[in-house]
Design an enzyme around this catalytic site. Structure first.
Site, PDB file in Angstrom:
ATOM      1  CG  ASP A 354      31.314 -95.519 -34.530  1.00  0.00           C
ATOM      2  OD1 ASP A 354      31.915 -95.500 -35.619  1.00  0.00           O
ATOM      3  OD2 ASP A 354      31.893 -95.536 -33.429  1.00  0.00           O
ATOM      4  CG  ASP A 377      34.446 -94.626 -37.972  1.00  0.00           C
ATOM      5  OD1 ASP A 377      34.982 -95.449 -38.745  1.00  0.00           O
ATOM      6  OD2 ASP A 377      34.985 -94.244 -36.929  1.00  0.00           O
ATOM      7  CG  ASP A 381      33.310 -99.261 -34.629  1.00  0.00           C
ATOM      8  OD1 ASP A 381      33.091-100.161 -35.454  1.00  0.00           O
ATOM      9  OD2 ASP A 381      33.898 -98.193 -34.912  1.00  0.00           O
ATOM     10  NE  ARG A 434      37.989-100.640 -39.897  1.00  0.00           N
ATOM     11  CZ  ARG A 434      38.086 -99.384 -39.455  1.00  0.00           C
ATOM     12  NH1 ARG A 434      37.089 -98.856 -38.767  1.00  0.00           N
ATOM     13  NH2 ARG A 434      39.161 -98.663 -39.696  1.00  0.00           N
TER      14      ARG A 434
END
Length: 544
Positions: A354, A377, A381, A434
């Site tokens: 991330d 990724d 997050d 997302r």
């Protein structure tokens, strides 16, 4: 993960180019039925197969590499795989990881306007340390343009090859590096290649819209920073206060102040940066220039402000972890949870996991005015019970797995009643999904953000989450807001949003707590949000 394998070109796609200019001027507070034509094809290989791909040479298979990827396993063949229809204008993007080359003049590449597997345009990473834009016409590769680049086996890169009219443009990790004009192939399929090289490929995305600076492109992006951007000493804006959940008095912390009250240090090497972010006590960390850090996630301690100097500061090659190690057995906030962290005015590129991860009940975190792209990724997050977080004025772009809030449908023990996050004034630019994808959190407040070419889903509210989505501007977003995306359903309220240029209709039901029960806020006019956000989001936009 739901990315559709293929979309028919259809009459809407054929007519789209002729009417784009007119459509871009149409604004409405009522959704226009019908799906956006922006996505021609997408494949993340999470279904475990490569249906629809035609192969020539090599050894192609879907394998696990973190997530599932499409791998070309040998270096002894001129291997190609193509898919899709005979599109004319197309932007082909994929994450590409070179593994091995068999000798000189080899490359791994994405393909556009492929005529079968023998003739095509390609954008490749070469064993000679270069990016090559070229073409093949049933023969040896011919170079149209090239640029030097550090090509490292085992590292992920995001490649995008655009073919619009006779214009060809190649991007690496969101930066345009090569271009040419050529009229040999007016249309064709998209593809991948390992020219006597092995590689892994993931997150293939083909659209009918070009990137920044191309025909019918979105507003001009923030310029890509370089290490030559060297502001004078002292221009490090460490002050400022967040709006939204990061401003709330809760869990023993009144608002988010970061390193306020502590000393200020300037860092310009990986060693200095990593030592500073892990140091105990309040500290203001001023980052000068782009710093390449080791691969992986690097822990940030409590009471830190990490802020870039000017518009040329950031990190590449790794990411920030704000939180204790993951532990399923911990189901309430521990006394030593990481808290009071500010990350502002930084560019993030090429993270091996991330770019920013917030976990394990971390709280009072403010992520503001950053530019994030092209990691492995997630870009931001937030998970495992973290709360009182504000994500504001960031530009995220050219990346599939954008922002996750809550990592698993079965993590209610940690997440229920937590994950209270505000997303406001962010520019979500070509981030297909997302935006965020939400589980359990309530209320999750998404207001005054600008979404453009988000060709799958905007806000996805699942697993009993409660999302309040208001005052946003959605432009060419196929499914702007939904609580029926995948897995258990959530609840969402969508109000006072703009849906422009063939955006879809919100799919919302249920009731959600009001954010005003926690903090005061004022909505900008949603019709002005596009102009406000594109002018103010990203790096180089805060004073100091």
């Amino acid at each position: 993960m739901r990315i559709r394998k293929e979309r028919s070109a259809g009459p809407l796609l054929t007519a789209l180019a002729a009417v784009t200019a007119t459509l871009l001027g149409v604004l409405t507070l009522v959704a226009v039925p019908g799906a956006s034509a922006a996505t021609l094809l997408g494949d993340d290989f999470e279904d475990g197969d490569a249906a629809g791909w035609s192969k020539s040479g090599g050894s192609w298979s879907v394998v696990a590499d973190g997530s599932r990827v499409y791998r070309q396993g040998g270096t002894g063949a001129d291997a190609r795989a193509v898919t899709g229809a005979g599109w004319s204008d197309q932007s082909v993007q994929a994450r590409v990881k070179p593994i091995a080359f068999s000798g000189g003049g080899r490359y791994v590449a994405v393909l556009a306007r492929a005529q079968g597997t023998g003739s095509h345009y390609f954008l490749g990473l070469s064993d000679t340390g270069s990016v090559v834009l070229g073409k093949r016409s049933d023969g040896a590769p011919a170079t149209l343009d090239s640029a030097p680049a550090a090509v490292t086996a085992g590292r992920w890169y995001t490649l995008r090859l655009e073919a619009f009219g006779t214009t060809l443009r190649g991007f690496v990790d969101g930066v345009e590096v090569v271009s040419a004009t050529d009229s040999a192939f007016p249309s064709g399929r998209a593809g991948l290649a390992g020219h006597y090289a092995s590689a892994a490929f993931d997150d293939v995305l083909v659209t009918d819209v070009p990137g920044p600076g191309g025909p019918s492109a979105s507003p001009t992006p923030t310029p890509t920073p370089t290490v030559t951007d060297t502001p004078p000493p002292g221009s490090c804006p460490t002050s400022g206060a967040p709006a939204g959940f990061a401003s709330v008095n809760a869990w023993g912390q009144n608002g988010t102040t970061g390193g306020a009250g502590g000393p200020t240090v300037e860092v310009d090497t990986a060693g200095e940066l990593l030592a500073a972010i892990g140091r105990s006590g309040p500290l203001n960390i001023c980052v000068r220039g782009m710093i390449t850090v080791p691969a992986g996630m690097h822990d940030v301690a409590s009471d830190k402000t990490i802020v870039g100097i000017g518009s040329g500061a950031g990190i590449s090659g790794g990411g920030f972890n704000i939180g204790l190690p993951a532990d399923d057995a911990v189901t309430s906030p521990p006394a030593d949870a990481v808290h009071n962290v500010v990350v502002r005015n930084l560019t993030f590129r090429g993270a091996t996991d991330d770019a920013i991860n917030v976990q394990m009940f971390s709280h009072h975190v403010w992520i503001d005015h950053n530019d994030l792209c092209c990691g492995y990724d997630g870009l931001v997050d937030i998970k495992r019970g973290s709360s009182y977080v504000t994500v504001s004025w960031n530009r995220t772009h050219d990346h599939t797995k954008n922002m996750l809030l809550g990592h698993d449908d079965d993590n209610g023990a940690q997440d229920t009643g937590r994950l209270k996050v505000t997303y406001h004034h962010n520019w979500f630019d070509r981030t297909p999904q997302r935006n965020p994808r939400v589980r359990f959190g309530e209320p999750v407040h998404v207001f005054n953000n600008y979404y453009v070419y988000n060709t799958d889903t905007g806000v996805a509210c699942q697993a009993d989450a409660g999302c309040l989505v208001e005052g946003n501007y959605f432009e060419r977003v196929e499914e702007p807001v939904t609580n029926h995306y995948a897995g258990p359903s959530g609840r969402c309220v969508a109000r006072d949003n703009v849906f422009a240029d063939d955006s879809g209709r919100p799919d919302c039901s249920g009731t959600v707590q009001e954010a005003s029960a926690y903090y005061r806020y004022t909505l900008d006019d949603p019709a002005s949000v596009k102009a406000i956000v594109t002018a103010g989001a990203g790096v180089g936009k805060i004073g100091g």
